[in-house]
Design an enzyme around this catalytic site. Structure first.
Site, PDB file in Angstrom:
ATOM      1  N   PHE A   1       0.859  -1.181   0.000  1.00 54.74           N
ATOM      2  CA  PHE A   1       0.000   0.000   0.000  1.00 54.74           C
ATOM      3  C   PHE A   1       0.895   1.231   0.000  1.00 54.74           C
ATOM      4  O   PHE A   1       1.735   1.392   0.872  1.00 54.74           O
ATOM      5  CB  PHE A   1      -0.933   0.027   1.212  1.00 54.74           C
ATOM      6  CG  PHE A   1      -1.890   1.188   1.161  1.00 54.74           C
ATOM      7  CD1 PHE A   1      -3.028   1.127   0.363  1.00 54.74           C
ATOM      8  CD2 PHE A   1      -1.643   2.353   1.859  1.00 54.74           C
ATOM      9  CE1 PHE A   1      -3.904   2.205   0.270  1.00 54.74           C
ATOM     10  CE2 PHE A   1      -2.511   3.448   1.775  1.00 54.74           C
ATOM     11  CZ  PHE A   1      -3.644   3.362   0.979  1.00 54.74           C
TER      12      PHE A   1
ATOM     13  N   ASP B   1       9.488   2.632   1.319  1.00 55.36           N
ATOM     14  CA  ASP B   1       8.334   3.357   1.862  1.00 55.36           C
ATOM     15  C   ASP B   1       8.286   3.094   3.368  1.00 55.36           C
ATOM     16  O   ASP B   1       7.885   2.016   3.817  1.00 55.36           O
ATOM     17  CB  ASP B   1       7.055   2.868   1.165  1.00 55.36           C
ATOM     18  CG  ASP B   1       5.792   3.547   1.698  1.00 55.36           C
ATOM     19  OD1 ASP B   1       5.819   4.073   2.817  1.00 55.36           O
ATOM     20  OD2 ASP B   1       4.775   3.515   0.989  1.00 55.36           O
TER      21      ASP B   1
ATOM     22  N   LYS C   1       3.015  10.161   8.161  1.00 54.92           N
ATOM     23  CA  LYS C   1       2.380   9.685   9.393  1.00 54.92           C
ATOM     24  C   LYS C   1       3.003  10.264  10.672  1.00 54.92           C
ATOM     25  O   LYS C   1       2.730  11.392  11.033  1.00 54.92           O
ATOM     26  CB  LYS C   1       2.377   8.160   9.404  1.00 54.92           C
ATOM     27  CG  LYS C   1       1.318   7.568   8.443  1.00 54.92           C
ATOM     28  CD  LYS C   1       1.121   6.097   8.665  1.00 54.92           C
ATOM     29  CE  LYS C   1       0.114   5.461   7.726  1.00 54.92           C
ATOM     30  NZ  LYS C   1      -1.273   5.551   8.179  1.00 54.92           N
TER      31      LYS C   1
HETATM   32  N1  PLP Z   1       2.509   4.171   2.399  1.00 47.28           N
HETATM   33  C1  PLP Z   1       2.232   3.369   3.432  1.00 47.28           C
HETATM   34  C2  PLP Z   1       3.156   2.238   3.760  1.00 47.28           C
HETATM   35  C3  PLP Z   1       1.095   3.585   4.207  1.00 47.28           C
HETATM   36  O1  PLP Z   1       0.827   2.764   5.248  1.00 47.28           O
HETATM   37  C4  PLP Z   1       0.243   4.672   3.889  1.00 47.28           C
HETATM   38  C5  PLP Z   1      -0.984   4.907   4.664  1.00 47.28           C
HETATM   39  O2  PLP Z   1      -1.532   4.042   5.294  1.00 47.28           O
HETATM   40  C6  PLP Z   1       0.578   5.485   2.806  1.00 47.28           C
HETATM   41  C7  PLP Z   1       1.720   5.210   2.082  1.00 47.28           C
HETATM   42  C8  PLP Z   1      -0.288   6.660   2.419  1.00 47.28           C
HETATM   43  O3  PLP Z   1      -0.155   7.682   3.355  1.00 47.28           O
HETATM   44  P1  PLP Z   1      -1.217   8.872   3.404  1.00 47.28           P
HETATM   45  O4  PLP Z   1      -2.513   8.309   3.861  1.00 47.28           O
HETATM   46  O5  PLP Z   1      -0.618   9.866   4.355  1.00 47.28           O
HETATM   47  O6  PLP Z   1      -1.319   9.435   2.023  1.00 47.28           O
END
Ligand code: PLP
Length: 386
Positions: A123, A211, A240
């Site tokens: 994700f 990520d 986050k």
């Molecule tokens: N990347 C990862 C690993 C995530 O867990 C998330 C959100 O859950 C995101 C990207 C996306 O982040 P945002 O909701 O701040 O756009």
């Protein structure tokens, strides 16, 4: 818009790992806003930083120098080993910056249609670039056409990455990977997985892009989860917990990746404004001056040991996985209804990938709160799965 399936509760205030709803009922927060409030709620250092900063200056734009942004970039580079930083406002935007770096890197090598390899069950966010990188058909459904230039392979499978590189030999430019998959079900890969991806990137001149949006900022017992391995990625994305609830994202780069984006290539109106940076600086200073990161592993172990003890013999637990305070308890069946049941008992948890209870408590959760968490959750588990 009805984009969220919300629980029937509204929180009014918080303190540390506690939350109170609008009726005054108290809850233990074992989710921290989905890995955002690593320092808990209403942390005095964050409160002080943003209230003081709001009296001075909140925003000027990136047309001018932003001293706090430079200070934050320097501290992030020092902590991560990276070289420079682009600031934005969320995780998905941080990944958009990473994707643009990878594509421009490809073009600089004469690759007209660059391909990024990402992972099944990953994700990376909801905007179209990050969504195209995401390996979850459920969240992509209804939004075709997505972007070209992404190939997904099974997670924790180095041979699959090798095959994809071979199959798209002249076009692959980068590998995008979560050190632990969060939304995908708290999937923890083999220890050498990231090392092997680093080696493949070196061998094929690809960018390794990590990520860390969910795993970063101390969650797994290191400032960044890739620091459990002896490697440095080329690109690393954060969001986050970086602002403990104040929106801020970051795309950090190193080596050749750090020189790709130049003036006019990318931007963000709000990205790295003084208010957001003041919060992130307070997060970093607090993490540096406490043992919250170094104690995360022992706390995660205590949570898992407590639940294992109180649910001994329960045949429905497939596995319990954790690194630091990123915890997944996988069931042999969907268990989404546990979220509402836990809430009734005054506990915030989450279920991801349909069958995995996910716990992401604030790093400052204490022994008493850990005992309450394990007892409440174990009781719930024993009531519902026996
Ligand atoms: N990347 C990862 C690993 C995530 O867990 C998330 C959100 O859950 C995101 C990207 C996306 O982040 P945002 O909701 O701040 O756009």
């Amino acid at each position: 818009m009805p984009t969220y399936g919300r629980q029937p509760v509204t929180f009014e205030r918080g303190e540390g790992a506690w939350l109170w709803d609008s009726n005054g009922k108290r809850y233990l927060d074992a989710l921290a806003g989905i890995a955002v409030c690593n320092l808990g709620h209403a942390h005095p250092a964050i409160h002080q930083a943003i209230s003081q900063q709001s009296q001075k200056i909140i925003h000027t734009s990136n047309l001018y120098g932003v001293a706090l942004q430079e200070e934050l970039a320097n501290k992030l580079c020092e902590l991560s080993g990276m070289e420079n930083v682009f600031f934005c406002n969320s995780g998905t935007e941080a990944n958009e910056a990473a994707i643009k770096i990878a594509r421009k890197y490809g073009h600089s090598k004469g690759i007209a249609c660059p391909i990024i390899i990402s992972m099944d069950k990953s994700f990376h966010g909801r905007t179209l670039g990050a969504l195209s990188a995401t390996g979850n058909s459920k969240v992509k459904q209804g939004f075709a056409p997505l972007l070209d230039g992404f190939v997904q392979v099974p997670y924790n499978d180095v041979e699959a990455v090798q095959s994809a590189i071979a199959a798209h030999k002249d076009s692959v430019v980068a590998i995008l990977v979560e050190p632990i998959q969060g939304e995908g079900g708290v999937n923890i890969p083999a220890h050498d997985y990231l090392n092997e991806i680093r080696q493949l990137c070196d061998a094929h001149d690809l960018l390794m892009m990590v990520d860390e949006i969910q795993t970063g900022i101390g969650r797994t017992g290191r400032f960044l989860a890739y620091q459990h391995n002896d490697i440095l990625p080329d690109v690393c994305t954060l969001a986050k917990a970086l602002g403990n609830g104040v929106p801020i994202g970051a795309c950090m780069a190193h080596g050749k990746a750090a020189q790709i984006l130049t003036a006019g290539n990318h931007g963000s109106t709000f990205g790295g404004n003084p208010l957001a940076c003041s919060a992130a600086l307070a997060v970093i200073d607090t993490l540096r001056s406490t043992d919250l990161i170094s104690s995360a592993e022992a706390k995660g172990q205590a949570v898992c040991a407590g639940i294992a003890k109180l649910t001994t013999g329960n045949p429905h637990i497939v596995s319990m996985r954790h690194k630091g305070l990123m915890i997944g308890i996988e069931w042999d069946a969907p268990c989404g209804e546990l979220v509402g049941k836990a809430l009734e008992k005054g506990l915030l948890i989450n279920v991801t990938a349909d069958n995995t209870i996910r716990l992401l408590p604030p790093l400052l959760i204490d022994a008493e709160q850990i005992a309450l968490l394990t007892e409440t959750l174990s009781t719930l588990i024993q009531e519902h799965f026996h």
